[in-house]
Design an enzyme around this catalytic site. Sequence first.
Site, PDB file in Angstrom:
ATOM      1  N   LYS A  52       0.849  -1.203   0.000  1.00 55.20           N
ATOM      2  CA  LYS A  52       0.000   0.000   0.000  1.00 55.20           C
ATOM      3  C   LYS A  52       0.881   1.248   0.000  1.00 55.20           C
ATOM      4  O   LYS A  52       0.592   2.223  -0.696  1.00 55.20           O
ATOM      5  CB  LYS A  52      -0.946  -0.028   1.212  1.00 55.20           C
ATOM      6  N   GLN A  97      -5.321  -1.971   9.465  1.00 56.83           N
ATOM      7  CA  GLN A  97      -4.985  -3.247   8.814  1.00 56.83           C
ATOM      8  C   GLN A  97      -5.500  -4.412   9.663  1.00 56.83           C
ATOM      9  O   GLN A  97      -5.204  -4.491  10.854  1.00 56.83           O
ATOM     10  CB  GLN A  97      -3.459  -3.345   8.637  1.00 56.83           C
ATOM     11  N   ASP A 120     -11.570   2.142   3.522  1.00 56.18           N
ATOM     12  CA  ASP A 120     -11.792   0.700   3.371  1.00 56.18           C
ATOM     13  C   ASP A 120     -13.288   0.382   3.266  1.00 56.18           C
ATOM     14  O   ASP A 120     -13.667  -0.747   2.937  1.00 56.18           O
ATOM     15  CB  ASP A 120     -11.208  -0.050   4.577  1.00 56.18           C
TER      16      ASP A 120
END
Length: 281
Positions: A52, A97, A120
């Site tokens: 990322k 994460q 997300d």
Amino acid sequence: MAVIIDGKQLAQKVRSNLKIKCDELKSKGINPKLAVILVGDDKSSKIYVKNKNKACEEVGIDFVEYILDGEKTTQEELINLIKKLNEDKSIHGILLQSPIPDHLDINEAFRTISPDKDVDGFNPVNVGKLCIGQDTFISCTPHGVMKMFEEYNIKLEGKRLVIIGRSNIVGKPLIQTCLSKNATVTVCHSKTKNLAEITSQADILIVAIGRAKFVTENMVKQGAVVIDVGINRTQEGKVVGDVDFENVEKKASYITPVPGGVGPMTVAMLMNNVIKAASNN
Ligand code: NAD
């Protein structure tokens, strides 16, 4: 032989287009920035975060990483960090994460991420918006799959589409994204009976289970579009999908490889969501 959907190449194209948008934002004084929180030292998570970071560099997005101790970090500390990032005007996107250690409540953490910075798409507000067809951050993997359909001109309208897997991050949001394109959607999962009978009726089959080469040729209709979300590591250390690629490829009209399929698209759509968040500013 099927057309191989090249996720790597497509992701590159998406990133190049986003770089132009990112430069435009910068010329207006907006510097898109993503904050990533990593709790603990899960090996795969570290690789995902590194990828990322690399994608951010390529697009021109600023990247800041918060690494928290996997044992000592309390729920309060995690929530306070998210609140601090919510208030920080220089940050446009926040990503926690997963997985995080068991002693922490990930649902509370996702709820705390401001819906405007939830790149997300895991905050229940954004999940709800997706369900009722409002503009929102679509979670990155389903978003990447939809982008593949679009780029390869694969129409969903009226198609019998079967998803295997009902996770919150892949299977469930895919139901909404595919429904919104007028597919007739069926969802299968670990308790589904006669799985092969259902999957072999699919014009489009999306597989997100997490079992190496689970979907075999006999489960796929001749000419079907097959999207493999799975990422599995074999005992020999090879990365393979949930689909038995070599055999299913002979029967499908389109198929995604693993690696080089959905994976790169997931990261590209995260970049897309950060640019969207910065543009909404
Ligand atoms: P998950 O473990 O949360 O969910 C798995 C789903 O598969 C469940 O809904 C379960 O009901 C279903 N399932 C399990 N065994 C089954 C069986 N025998 N028959 C039918 N259904 C069955 O998984 P997830 O987070 O959705 O991830 C699935 C896979 O996709 C994993 O391999 C993961 O690594 C991969 N993944 C890839 C990306 C990407 O960017 N390519 C992103 C997220 C997840």
